[in-house]
Design a protein around this motif. Structure first.
Motif, short mmCIF file in Angstrom:
data_model
loop_
_atom_site.label_atom_id
_atom_site.label_comp_id
_atom_site.label_asym_id
_atom_site.label_seq_id
_atom_site.Cartn_x
_atom_site.Cartn_y
_atom_site.Cartn_z
N ALA A 1 -7.64 -6.07 -1.77
CA ALA A 1 -7.30 -5.84 -0.40
C ALA A 1 -8.31 -6.27 0.50
O ALA A 1 -9.39 -6.45 0.19
CB ALA A 1 -7.20 -4.43 -0.26
N THR B 1 -3.34 -4.71 7.20
CA THR B 1 -4.10 -4.74 5.91
C THR B 1 -3.04 -5.96 5.33
O THR B 1 -1.94 -6.18 5.33
CB THR B 1 -3.82 -3.71 5.27
OG1 THR B 1 -2.67 -3.20 5.04
CG2 THR B 1 -4.69 -2.56 5.65
N VAL C 1 -2.44 0.74 -4.65
CA VAL C 1 -1.93 -0.42 -4.07
C VAL C 1 -0.96 -1.00 -5.40
O VAL C 1 -1.35 -1.02 -6.42
CB VAL C 1 -3.10 -1.68 -3.89
CG1 VAL C 1 -2.38 -2.97 -3.63
CG2 VAL C 1 -3.92 -1.07 -2.94
N SER D 1 -2.77 5.47 -0.64
CA SER D 1 -3.74 4.50 -1.30
C SER D 1 -5.11 4.94 -0.52
O SER D 1 -5.34 5.38 0.39
CB SER D 1 -3.24 3.11 -1.21
OG SER D 1 -3.44 2.86 0.22
N SER E 1 7.49 2.65 0.35
CA SER E 1 6.59 1.73 -0.03
C SER E 1 7.19 0.81 -1.03
O SER E 1 6.98 1.19 -2.54
CB SER E 1 5.15 2.71 -0.69
OG SER E 1 4.68 3.47 0.52
N THR F 1 -3.12 -8.08 1.05
CA THR F 1 -3.76 -8.33 -0.41
C THR F 1 -3.91 -9.49 -0.72
O THR F 1 -3.01 -10.50 -0.17
CB THR F 1 -2.96 -7.43 -1.29
OG1 THR F 1 -1.70 -8.05 -1.27
CG2 THR F 1 -3.11 -6.02 -0.96
N PHE G 1 0.80 -1.02 -0.07
CA PHE G 1 0.05 0.04 0.11
C PHE G 1 0.81 1.04 0.11
O PHE G 1 1.67 1.31 1.02
CB PHE G 1 -0.84 0.15 1.25
CG PHE G 1 -1.98 -1.14 1.15
CD1 PHE G 1 -3.21 -0.73 0.64
CD2 PHE G 1 -1.60 -2.48 1.58
CE1 PHE G 1 -4.23 -1.74 0.55
CE2 PHE G 1 -2.56 -3.34 1.69
CZ PHE G 1 -3.84 -3.16 1.12
N SER H 1 -5.66 2.86 2.58
CA SER H 1 -4.93 3.29 3.73
C SER H 1 -5.73 5.01 4.25
O SER H 1 -5.97 5.17 5.41
CB SER H 1 -3.48 3.49 3.60
OG SER H 1 -3.27 4.37 2.35
#
Length: 495
Positions: free
Chosen positions: A217, A175, A207, A104, A88, A177, A81, A107
C-alpha cells in the motif's frame, strides 16, 4: 476560503491549524465535488455520513491542539482496503454485499491520525489491470483529455479511481496499492505523485490480497510533500502481518531538504527499450539534466536481468493470485450462484467463480494454476523465483557501489484511450508495467513524479527507485526533481 477541495494535504493542514477553515468545510467541499463528477466514475461507494461524523470529531480534536498532521483531511480509500461496515468489493462481483467486521491496519492508522474517509474508490478487479477497465463498477475515467479531443482516457490501473479522484480534486489524497506498478503508473497518467514504499513498510492486513509477496500500500497525492505526510500516517509495524517490518517510521516530511549535493543517481542502460517513444526518452534526458543541475552525480549503471522482469512477474503474480483467490467459493461470504436441481458442491464452486470473476481475473487464475501444476512448477514458477533473486541482486550490486537512487521513466507512454488496448493482445497491456515491475520483484521503494507533458498536453512522469527502507532519502530526491520540473498543469474541467 474558496475551492477548498483543490488544496493539497500540507496546505489544508496549515489552513486548519491557522483557523482559516474547518474539517467540516473541507469535507463538504470535497463531497460537493464528488457529487458533480459522476462522469469520472471514481467514487463507487459513497460514505458522506461517515465523512461528516469523522470531520466533526477532527474539528474537536484540532481545537484541543496537538493533533497529528492528517487530522481533519478528507481522503478517498481504494476499494481494496477493508473498511468496517462499508462495502469492500475489490472491484469484483464475487465480493458483492461483503461488509467487513474489521478495519484494515492502514485505514485504521489513517483514522487514528484523524483522516476523513469520503468513500471507496474504483479499481481494476482484484487489482488485476493497468487501465481500470476490469472493474465490476465500469471504467474509471481520466480527468485529462488529449488537446481538444473528447476521447475518454484511462487513468491507469489498478488504482485508477484513486488517481482520477486526486487529479480531479475530488479528495485531497487517496490510498492506493502497488503489485506491479498500480500506484506509480496511474499517478504518471494523471499528473499526480504516487509512492510505493519498501515491501513490509505498510501492513497488508485487511487489504484484499492479489499477490502477497508483491502487494504494498502507499499514498497517491498532489505533490511530494503530501506523499511524505500521508505515508508516515499509513506506515506502522503490525504483528497481524508476518511480512511487516518492525522498524521505526521516520518523519518523512522533515527529510524533504531537496539537497542533491553528493548524491549519486544511477541511470540503467537496460531501461532504454526498443521502440520507446521519443517523448519518453526526451523526458528522461531532461530529468537527468535536472538532477545534475541540482548537484547530483549521474552514473551509468547496469541492471542486466531487467529484460526478464516482465515474464518473471507474469508467472509469480498469477501463481500467487491463483492461490489467494481460491478462498472465493460462494460458501462463506460474497456472491453465490443460483443452482439448478441436482447441482452439487463442485457445480456451485464452478458457477459461482464463473459468474463472480471477470475475464482478466479468470485469465490470471488459469495462468497461475497452470504454472503451479505438477510438471510445470519447476519449469515456470521455480525458474521465475530464481530470476527474481537475480533481479534483486542486480539492485543490491548497484546500491553497493554507492548509488543513492535510480532514475527511470515511469511508463512507456502517456495515458491511452479506454478500449484502445483492452481488445488487443493482453500482452500489449502487460507491457505497460515494463518500468515498474522490477521494483516490486525486488521489494524496493519507488515513486512517480510528474515532470512534463506530451505533444497532446497529457502528463508524463519519471520514476525514482530508492534503497530499501530509505523512503525518506527517496522522497527528498523526488522533492528536488519536483522543484526542478515545476510541473503545475491541471486538467481542464469537462465533467
Amino acid at each position: 476560503m474558496s475551492d477548498l477541495n483543490k488544496l493539497g494535504l500540507a496546505e489544508a493542514r496549515d489552513a486548519l491549524r491557522a483557523g482559516d477553515t474547518t474539517s467540516k468545510e473541507l469535507t463538504e467541499a470535497c463531497l460537493k465535488a464528488i457529487d458533480g463528477a459522476g462522469a469520472l466514475n471514481a467514487f463507487v461507494h459513497h460514505t458522506p455520513e461517515i465523512a461528516l461524523e469523522q470531520a466533526a470529531k477532527a474539528d474537536a480534536r484540532l481545537k484541543e491542539g496537538g493533533a497529528p498532521a492528517m487530522c481533519g483531511l478528507p481522503i478517498g480509500m481504494k476499494d481494496l482496503f477493508c473498511t468496517k461496515g462499508v462495502p469492500s468489493q475489490a472491484g469484483s462481483r464475487i465480493l458483492e454485499g461483503f461488509l467487513p467486521e474489521y478495519e484494515s491496519t492502514v485505514s485504521q492508522n489513517l483514522f487514528d491520525a484523524g483522516a476523513v474517509m469520503l468513500g471507496k474508490l474504483n479499481m481494476d478487479e482484484f487489482a488485476m489491470g493497468s487501465s481500470n477497465e476490469t472493474s465490476v463498477y465500469g471504467n474509471a475515467v481520466n480527468p485529462w483529455r488529449r488537446g481538444n479531443d473528447d476521447t475518454a482516457l484511462t487513468p491507469g490501473g489498478s488504482s485508477g479511481g484513486s488517481a482520477s479522484a486526486v487529479a480531479a480534486d475530488l479528495c485531497l489524497a487517496a490510498t492506493g496499492t502497488d503489485t506491479g506498478g498500480s500506484i506509480r503508473q496511474p499517478a504518471a497518467f494523471t499528473g499526480i505523485t504516487g509512492i510505493k514504499p519498501t515491501y513490509g513498510r505498510c501492513s497488508r492486513w485487511g487489504v484484499v490480497a492479489f499477490a502477497s509477496s508483491l502487494d504494498q500500500a502507499g499514498p497517491m497525492t498532489k505533490n511530494v510533500r503530501d506523499a511524505a505526510i500521508m505515508l508516515e500516517a499509513m506506515c506502522s509495524y503490525d504483528a497481524k502481518d508476518s511480512t511487516s517490518a518492525d522498524l521505526p517510521v521516520p518523519d518523512f516530511e522533515a527529510a524533504l531538504t531537496g539537497d542533491m549535493r553528493g548524491k549519486k543517481i544511477g541511470i540503467p542502460k537496460e531501461y532504454r527499450m526498443d521502440g520507446m517513444p521519443e517523448e519518453i526518452e526526451t523526458l528522461w534526458q531532461d530529468g537527468i539534466a535536472m538532477m545534475k543541475d541540482a548537484g547530483a552525480e549521474i552514473v551509468d549503471i547496469s541492471l542486466p536481468h531487467t529484460k526478464y522482469a516482465l515474464p518473471a512477474y507474469y508467472v509469480i503474480a498469477p501463481a500467487e493470485a491463483s492461490s489467494n483467490l481460491a478462498r472465493y467459493d460462494g460458501v462463506r461470504y460474497g456472491h453465490r450462484a443460483m443452482l439448478d436441481q441436482g447441482d452439487g458442491i463442485t457445480e456451485m464452486y464452478e458457477k459461482t467463480r464463473a459468474e463472480g470473476f471477470g475475464p482478466e481475473v479468470q485469465r490470471r487464475v488459469m495462468v497461475g494454476t497452470y504454472v503451479l501444476s505438477a510438471g510445470f512448477y519447476d519449469a515456470y514458477y521455480n525458474r521465475a523465483r530464481k530470476v527474481r533473486t537475480l533481479i534483486k541482486r542486480d539492485f543490491e550490486n548497484v546500491f553497493a557501489q554507492g548509488i543513492d537512487s535510480i532514475l527511470t521513466p515511469a511508463t512507456p507512454s502517456a495515458a491511452f484511450g479506454l478500449g484502445e488496448m483492452a481488445s488487443a493482445d493482453p500482452v500489449q497491456m502487460y507491457l505497460n508495467d515494463v518500468f515498474t515491475v522490477t521494483v516490486n520483484l525486488a521489494g524496493l521503494p519507488g515513486i512517480a513524479v510528474p515532470t512534463g507533458t506530451d505533444r497532446q498536453g497529457l502528463p508524463m512522469a519519471l520514476q525514482l527507485i530508492g534503497r530499501p527502507w530509505e523512503e525518506a532519502d527517496l522522497l527528498s530526491s523526488a522533492y528536488a526533481l519536483e522543484r526542478a520540473a515545476g510541473f503545475v498543469a491541471k486538467p481542464e474541467k469537462w465533467w
